[in-house]
Scaffold this active site. Sequence first.
Site, PDB file in Angstrom:
ATOM      1  N   ASN A   1       0.949  -1.101  -0.005  1.00 11.64           N
ATOM      2  CA  ASN A   1       0.034   0.075   0.132  1.00 11.64           C
ATOM      3  C   ASN A   1       0.914   1.271  -0.009  1.00 11.64           C
ATOM      4  OD1 ASN A   1      -1.820   2.035   0.362  1.00 11.64           O
ATOM      5  ND2 ASN A   1      -2.358   1.195   2.526  1.00 11.64           N
TER       6      ASN A   1
ATOM      7  N   LYS B   1       0.021   4.429  -0.204  1.00 14.53           N
ATOM      8  CA  LYS B   1      -0.408   5.507   0.235  1.00 14.53           C
ATOM      9  C   LYS B   1      -0.347   6.843  -0.698  1.00 14.53           C
ATOM     10  CE  LYS B   1       0.050   3.425   4.660  1.00 14.53           C
ATOM     11  NZ  LYS B   1      -0.075   3.623   6.244  1.00 14.53           N
TER      12      LYS B   1
ATOM     13  N   HIS C   1      -9.993   1.363   5.026  1.00 12.67           N
ATOM     14  CA  HIS C   1      -8.546   1.274   5.793  1.00 12.67           C
ATOM     15  C   HIS C   1      -8.702   2.324   6.960  1.00 12.67           C
ATOM     16  CE1 HIS C   1      -4.101   2.538   6.403  1.00 12.67           C
ATOM     17  NE2 HIS C   1      -3.792   1.353   5.863  1.00 12.67           N
TER      18      HIS C   1
ATOM     19  N   GLU D   1      -7.130   4.709   7.996  1.00  3.68           N
ATOM     20  CA  GLU D   1      -6.824   5.958   7.592  1.00  3.68           C
ATOM     21  C   GLU D   1      -8.039   6.681   7.001  1.00  3.68           C
ATOM     22  OE1 GLU D   1      -3.032   5.288   5.385  1.00  3.68           O
ATOM     23  OE2 GLU D   1      -2.254   4.779   7.449  1.00  3.68           O
TER      24      GLU D   1
ATOM     25  N   GLU E   1      -5.566  -5.231  10.336  1.00  2.00           N
ATOM     26  CA  GLU E   1      -4.657  -4.267  10.631  1.00  2.00           C
ATOM     27  C   GLU E   1      -4.966  -3.420  12.108  1.00  2.00           C
ATOM     28  OE1 GLU E   1      -2.769  -3.113   6.714  1.00  2.00           O
ATOM     29  OE2 GLU E   1      -4.359  -1.676   7.103  1.00  2.00           O
TER      30      GLU E   1
ATOM     31  N   GLY F   1       2.175   1.837  10.801  1.00  2.00           N
ATOM     32  CA  GLY F   1       3.113   3.062  10.392  1.00  2.00           C
ATOM     33  C   GLY F   1       3.940   3.464  11.960  1.00  2.00           C
TER      34      GLY F   1
ATOM     35  N   SER G   1       3.239  -2.295  10.335  1.00  2.00           N
ATOM     36  CA  SER G   1       4.529  -2.554  10.547  1.00  2.00           C
ATOM     37  C   SER G   1       5.231  -4.027   9.982  1.00  2.00           C
ATOM     38  CB  SER G   1       5.131  -2.079  11.744  1.00  2.00           C
ATOM     39  OG  SER G   1       4.675  -0.921  12.044  1.00  2.00           O
TER      40      SER G   1
END
Length: 266
Positions: free
Chosen positions: A17, A19, A104, A106, A176, A182, A221
């Site tokens: 991904n 991003k 996701h 985010e 996730e 991250g 991660s």
Amino acid sequence: MPKSSIPMKRQKIVAGNWKMNLSYAQAMSLSDAIAAAVKEETTCEIILASPFVYLHDVLRRIGHRDCISIAAQNVSDKVQGAYTGEVSAAMLASVGVEFALVGHSERREFYSENDNQLAAKVDRCLENGIIPVFCCGERLAERETNRQMEVVAEQLTAALFHLTESQLSESIIAYEPVWAIGTGKTATAAQAQEMHANIRQLIQSRFPNAAGKIRILYGGSVTASNASELFACNDVDGALVGGASLKAADFISIIHSCNQSERNLA
Ligand code: PEP
């Protein structure tokens, strides 16, 4: 570590991904490097989720090969029309997109995407032959109060449990945990296996024929150094990789770990 009670061979996936990162030139050179490293005998499936504007050219660079495909990072919940800035599933399918990330964390956090929208996005994908990669996962406070399974079960029920058994079988779930995205903090292999096995059991209780078939990826991660341990878990069918997917050497090393874990299982 809890073992899966629903053993079945599933092809593993390594998905990157990207991003909102990389210039056009960087995206093309990353695509070229991955394409050169991915041989036809690769046993796992590779998916590159590039920004929308690069998708078509990434596909051209990687070539039309069975082992490597492109994914959108998002998709509209609407079919078509006056929705400025949106990209429909039909548009994505028309340029060769085979997968789309949905939900996701985010998108949930920064764009307030809710369960109804996510269920509609899943539907738009499936209507257009795109496989949704549905992301779920708990926040740190929820894990600290041991609510992770409840949270993930709610997310899955709301967005996926209206599907037919065969639609669910072909969809992909990416677990996730938000606290691992991250942050450099990965879930331990035991934590990942426990959640993945629980997700499979939950699916089994409603969709017995889908539970052994659906692929459940771990994301948060994942790096070249922790990938092998995660891939060795019975219910971890691959990884959704953010930061480490931006560096060709790291991503290729994760692909090699995945191929190795497939060979170990054979
Ligand atoms: C992601 O954003 O899907 C992700 C897993 O990111 P990272 O690997 O950087 O934690």
